[in-house]
Design a protein around this motif. Structure first.
Motif, PDB file in Angstrom:
ATOM      1  N   ALA A 169     -26.066 129.879 -43.503  1.00  0.00           N
ATOM      2  CA  ALA A 169     -27.507 130.080 -43.344  1.00  0.00           C
ATOM      3  C   ALA A 169     -28.231 128.736 -43.257  1.00  0.00           C
ATOM      4  N   ARG A 170     -27.886 127.786 -44.129  1.00  0.00           N
ATOM      5  CA  ARG A 170     -28.495 126.447 -44.069  1.00  0.00           C
ATOM      6  C   ARG A 170     -28.216 125.781 -42.728  1.00  0.00           C
ATOM      7  N   TYR A 171     -26.988 125.922 -42.257  1.00  0.00           N
ATOM      8  CA  TYR A 171     -26.602 125.350 -40.968  1.00  0.00           C
ATOM      9  C   TYR A 171     -27.470 125.942 -39.847  1.00  0.00           C
ATOM     10  N   GLU A 172     -27.640 127.251 -39.850  1.00  0.00           N
ATOM     11  CA  GLU A 172     -28.450 127.914 -38.812  1.00  0.00           C
ATOM     12  C   GLU A 172     -29.918 127.502 -38.897  1.00  0.00           C
ATOM     13  N   TRP A 173     -30.447 127.347 -40.115  1.00  0.00           N
ATOM     14  CA  TRP A 173     -31.837 126.902 -40.263  1.00  0.00           C
ATOM     15  C   TRP A 173     -31.999 125.461 -39.793  1.00  0.00           C
ATOM     16  N   THR A 174     -30.970 124.645 -39.989  1.00  0.00           N
ATOM     17  CA  THR A 174     -31.017 123.264 -39.496  1.00  0.00           C
ATOM     18  C   THR A 174     -31.072 123.255 -37.966  1.00  0.00           C
ATOM     19  N   LEU A 175     -30.277 124.119 -37.347  1.00  0.00           N
ATOM     20  CA  LEU A 175     -30.323 124.219 -35.881  1.00  0.00           C
ATOM     21  C   LEU A 175     -31.682 124.736 -35.417  1.00  0.00           C
ATOM     22  N   TRP A 176     -32.236 125.697 -36.156  1.00  0.00           N
ATOM     23  CA  TRP A 176     -33.552 126.225 -35.805  1.00  0.00           C
ATOM     24  C   TRP A 176     -34.600 125.117 -35.869  1.00  0.00           C
ATOM     25  N   LEU A 177     -34.529 124.295 -36.916  1.00  0.00           N
ATOM     26  CA  LEU A 177     -35.476 123.191 -37.041  1.00  0.00           C
ATOM     27  C   LEU A 177     -35.348 122.231 -35.857  1.00  0.00           C
ATOM     28  N   ARG A 178     -34.129 121.975 -35.425  1.00  0.00           N
ATOM     29  CA  ARG A 178     -33.935 121.144 -34.234  1.00  0.00           C
ATOM     30  C   ARG A 178     -34.557 121.809 -33.004  1.00  0.00           C
ATOM     31  N   ALA A 179     -34.444 123.124 -32.911  1.00  0.00           N
ATOM     32  CA  ALA A 179     -35.054 123.848 -31.790  1.00  0.00           C
ATOM     33  C   ALA A 179     -36.574 123.741 -31.832  1.00  0.00           C
ATOM     34  N   VAL A 180     -37.154 123.773 -33.023  1.00  0.00           N
ATOM     35  CA  VAL A 180     -38.604 123.594 -33.161  1.00  0.00           C
ATOM     36  C   VAL A 180     -38.999 122.206 -32.682  1.00  0.00           C
ATOM     37  N   VAL A 181     -38.260 121.178 -33.112  1.00  0.00           N
ATOM     38  CA  VAL A 181     -38.547 119.809 -32.692  1.00  0.00           C
ATOM     39  C   VAL A 181     -38.390 119.679 -31.177  1.00  0.00           C
ATOM     40  N   ALA A 182     -37.312 120.237 -30.644  1.00  0.00           N
ATOM     41  CA  ALA A 182     -37.074 120.172 -29.201  1.00  0.00           C
ATOM     42  C   ALA A 182     -38.200 120.856 -28.427  1.00  0.00           C
TER      43      ALA A 182
END
Length: 165
Positions: free
Chosen positions: A96-109
């Motif tokens: 779950a933490r890994y997926e939220w980290t990817l989501w945060l990268r998607a927000v930044v992108a």
């Protein structure tokens, strides 16, 4: 550029050349964006390629280091006797933490891409010529929401090793 950088880095062990080529991936991204902006400033009507240049640049900035690390680990393992690549967590809170980290990268992108799209739309100041770019802006919230739903499912419905193995 990514493939060239990795190919130069490992089999012939030209680490500096490989590093220079890997940095070149960012230069290519920037060149595509600059070319798109110049094209619009010269009077072109925006098409999918102009929007793609902004999206590609935003996602490259946010995900580029992760992608290079991912490719580097696999290339080193396959061609240079390096250790096996590190896999993302499969289960539970770690996943779950890994997926939220990817989501945060998607927000930044998405934020970077949106800023670049606005920066391309504003100087042209012609809604008809930049309609495609405005349409591309509408895709970004959908990407962030979809990615967030994926991350949320790993949080609300965490799998454990017993269920999946």
């Amino acid at each position: 550029m990514l493939g060239s950088g990795l190919a130069a880095r490992y089999p012939p062990r030209r680490r500096r050349l490989g590093a220079a080529l890997l940095v070149g991936t960012a230069v290519v991204d920037l060149a595509a964006l600059v070319a798109a902006v110049i094209d619009l400033r010269r009077g072109a009507t925006a098409d999918w390629s102009h929007g793609l240049a902004a999206l590609y640049t935003g996602f490259s900035v946010a995900f580029g280091p992760l992608l290079v690390r991912w490719a580097d680990q696999r290339f080193a393992h396959r061609f240079a006797g390096g250790p096996p690549p590190v896999a993302p967590p499969k289960y539970g809170a770690a996943r779950a933490r890994y997926e939220w980290t990817l989501w945060l990268r998607a927000v930044v992108a998405s934020a970077i891409s949106a800023a670049l799209l606005f920066a391309a739309i504003r100087p042209v100041d012609d809604a008809e010529r930049t309609a495609t770019l405005s349409g591309t802006l509408g895709v970004l919230p959908k990407v962030v929401i979809f990615w967030g739903v994926v991350a949320l499912t790993y949080t609300v419905f965490p799998n454990d090793a017993k269920v999946l193995d």
